[in-house]
Design an enzyme around this catalytic site. Structure first.
Site, PDB file in Angstrom:
ATOM      1  N   LYS A  22       0.793  -0.969  -0.162  1.00  0.00           N
ATOM      2  CA  LYS A  22       0.135  -0.191   0.058  1.00  0.00           C
ATOM      3  C   LYS A  22       0.715   1.251  -0.118  1.00  0.00           C
ATOM      4  CE  LYS A  22      -0.217   1.587   4.669  1.00  0.00           C
ATOM      5  NZ  LYS A  22      -0.507   2.744   4.845  1.00  0.00           N
ATOM      6  N   ASN A  23       2.095   0.830   0.545  1.00  0.00           N
ATOM      7  CA  ASN A  23       2.821   2.662   0.431  1.00  0.00           C
ATOM      8  C   ASN A  23       3.687   2.708  -0.528  1.00  0.00           C
ATOM      9  OD1 ASN A  23       2.406   2.869   2.845  1.00  0.00           O
ATOM     10  ND2 ASN A  23       4.195   1.619   4.585  1.00  0.00           N
ATOM     11  N   ARG A  96      -2.095   9.795   6.182  1.00  0.00           N
ATOM     12  CA  ARG A  96      -1.121  11.074   5.719  1.00  0.00           C
ATOM     13  C   ARG A  96      -0.859  11.438   4.452  1.00  0.00           C
ATOM     14  NH1 ARG A  96       0.079  13.810  10.197  1.00  0.00           N
ATOM     15  NH2 ARG A  96       2.890  14.221   9.407  1.00  0.00           N
ATOM     16  N   CYS A 120       0.391  12.692  15.085  1.00  0.00           N
ATOM     17  CA  CYS A 120      -0.351  11.061  14.134  1.00  0.00           C
ATOM     18  C   CYS A 120      -0.107  10.780  15.813  1.00  0.00           C
ATOM     19  CB  CYS A 120       0.806  11.167  13.506  1.00  0.00           C
ATOM     20  SG  CYS A 120       0.678   9.370  12.877  1.00  0.00           S
ATOM     21  N   ARG A 125       5.932  14.221  12.490  1.00  0.00           N
ATOM     22  CA  ARG A 125       6.076  13.791  11.202  1.00  0.00           C
ATOM     23  C   ARG A 125       5.457  15.758  10.122  1.00  0.00           C
ATOM     24  NH1 ARG A 125       3.828   7.704   9.127  1.00  0.00           N
ATOM     25  NH2 ARG A 125       1.572   8.207   9.906  1.00  0.00           N
ATOM     26  N   ASP A 316       8.614  -0.029  11.005  1.00  0.00           N
ATOM     27  CA  ASP A 316       7.429  -0.663  10.625  1.00  0.00           C
ATOM     28  C   ASP A 316       7.395  -2.121  11.247  1.00  0.00           C
ATOM     29  OD1 ASP A 316       5.536   1.897   9.875  1.00  0.00           O
ATOM     30  OD2 ASP A 316       6.066   1.321   8.075  1.00  0.00           O
ATOM     31  N   ARG A 408      -6.340  -1.040   7.643  1.00  0.00           N
ATOM     32  CA  ARG A 408      -5.616   0.305   6.559  1.00  0.00           C
ATOM     33  C   ARG A 408      -4.600  -0.438   5.936  1.00  0.00           C
ATOM     34  NH1 ARG A 408      -2.886   3.865   9.659  1.00  0.00           N
ATOM     35  NH2 ARG A 408      -2.502   4.826   7.658  1.00  0.00           N
TER      36      ARG A 408
END
Length: 430
Positions: A22-23, A96, A120, A125, A316, A408
């Protein structure tokens, strides 16, 4: 609000198919704003953040469609016109990464209004590097009423050095520079595979981007970009999460459609902790991707870790690794260098019996502790994955609340885990 009900103690075995990243998909969707022609993206994961980005693009007046394929979705995007240059707070606050539309909107349409993301759960960030870089390219930017107002009569190439490494900052400036006049040089750029994947898409669209994956990226601006079809890379964090799942349950998993070259730091650290990795050839000619076999061992060893930018150990995966270290035979120290507030999951793990002491950016985990099921709640995407992993290793029943966080970024994780032998199900409550 949905919950996960987990009965721990099951050894995971079998094959798991990794979804698209997804990133990588999110900046690729934003890049579609750079051309009026169709951009087709394949292997797009079915997760909430993708739906949020689609909603944002529709808010801007962009047409898009989704088709189900064997591996993820195919999303086609056509930004023939711009009805509204505004990215509203209501959408930006949900994700974001919405700020990624700033550079493409400014480069192609000369105007953008994007809400500041705000706070956040894992840290501030800020987007100051995005703004400084765009100003270096010639944009005029002001901040009023919580929005970034940017305009330009034409961006021009420039040299910009990031004070600190920023993945979305690198992606935003890289996209903006594709339509700028002359050459742009980005120094101290992010080196993540997702940045490389975006550069690959941009070059398919007719851009001239070189050096992606290194500290210096050079972009020679062109007058226009065109249609392209692109397959999103596999999600390295999802692959790593399932590797931890194999290790924490003393299981054995074949992780399919993974890219081992993206996981070097993770493989090295988990191997140090006792997990065994075996490369595997692609299971089908169609996939074209490598696979990894991961096998847990009866006794895990403690191994200190420090998060850092790629190619270092990813922030992550810090929360998932903390859950794993609760089951190691001894003490380990985890140091978080990327975000200043990313240990919220530690308190929830402690509710399950973990022995963790947090001091500033350092967390000392004393293992091996007996985890017992409890009611816990997720504070962010990766924290939720950590709690699920702990639940898999715990005695008894664990209820993980606020699993909308995990939705998400993980595609149907409970279904994938169930097929591997986990006792996990989603409980929907009104």
């Amino acid at each position: 609000m949905d919950k996960f009900r987990i009965i721990g103690g099951k050894r995971l075995e079998g094959r798991v198919l990794i979804s698209g990243a997804k990133n990588a998909a999110l900046p690729a969707m934003a890049a579609a704003l750079l051309t009026p022609e169709r951009i087709a993206l394949r292997n797009v994961p079915r997760v909430r953040d993708i739906a949020t980005m689609r909603s944002l693009l529709e808010e801007l007046g962009v047409d898009s469609s989704v088709a189900h394929e064997d591996h993820g979705n195919r999303i086609e995007i056509e930004a023939r016109r711009l009805l509204n240059p505004l990215a509203p707070y209501e959408l930006v606050k949900q994700m974001r990464a919405s700020v990624l539309v700033l550079g493409p909107l400014l480069a192609r349409f000369g105007n953008a209004q994007v809400s500041l993301p705000g706070g956040c759960a894992i840290g501030a960030r800020p987007i100051n590097l995005h703004i400084q870089g765009l100003e270096k390219l010639g944009a005029k930017i002001r901040i009023e009423h919580g929005y970034v107002h940017a305009e330009t009569t034409g961006l021009k190439g420039a040299l910009f050095a990031f004070d600190t490494i920023s993945v979305t900052g690198t992606e935003n400036l890289m996209m903006a520079a594709t339509l700028a006049e002359g050459e742009t040089v980005l120094e101290n750029a992010a080196r993540e595979p997702e940045v490389v994947d975006l550069a690959s898409l941009l070059n398919k669209m007719g851009a001239s981007v070189g050096g992606a994956g290194t500290e210096t990226i050079r972009i020679r601006g062109v007058t226009s970009l065109h249609s392209a079809t692109h397959e999103i890379i596999p999600d390295r964090i999802e692959a790593a999460t399932f590797a931890v799942a194999a290790a924490i349950t003393r299981g054995c998993l074949l992780i399919e459609r993974a890219e081992p070259s993206h996981l070097s730091a993770v493989i090295a650290k988990l191997s140090e902790a006792g997990a065994r990795f075996t490369p595997s050839t692609p299971t089908t000619e169609e996939s074209g991707h490598s696979s990894l076999r991961v096998e847990g061992t009866p006794s895990l060893r403690p191994a200190d870790v420090t998060t850092s930018e790629y190619p270092g150990f990813p922030t992550d995966l810090q929360a998932q690794y903390m859950a794993l270290m609760t089951q190691a035979e001894g003490s380990s120290v985890i140091t978080e260098t990327i975000f200043e507030n990313r240990y919220l999951h530690a308190l929830e793990l402690m509710r399950m019996g973990a022995d963790i002491r947090v001091e500033g950016r350092h967390a000392t985990v004393r293992g091996r502790t007996r985890l017992t099921g409890a009611k816990v709640q997720a504070s962010d995407l990766r924290a939720s994955a950590s709690l699920v992993l702990a639940g898999l290793a715990a005695d008894g029943e664990t209820l993980v609340d606020r699993v909308y966080h995990i939705d998400r970024g993980y595609e149907r994780i409970e279904e994938k885990l169930s097929r591997l032998g986990a006792s996990i199900r989603r409980i929907s409550e009104d």
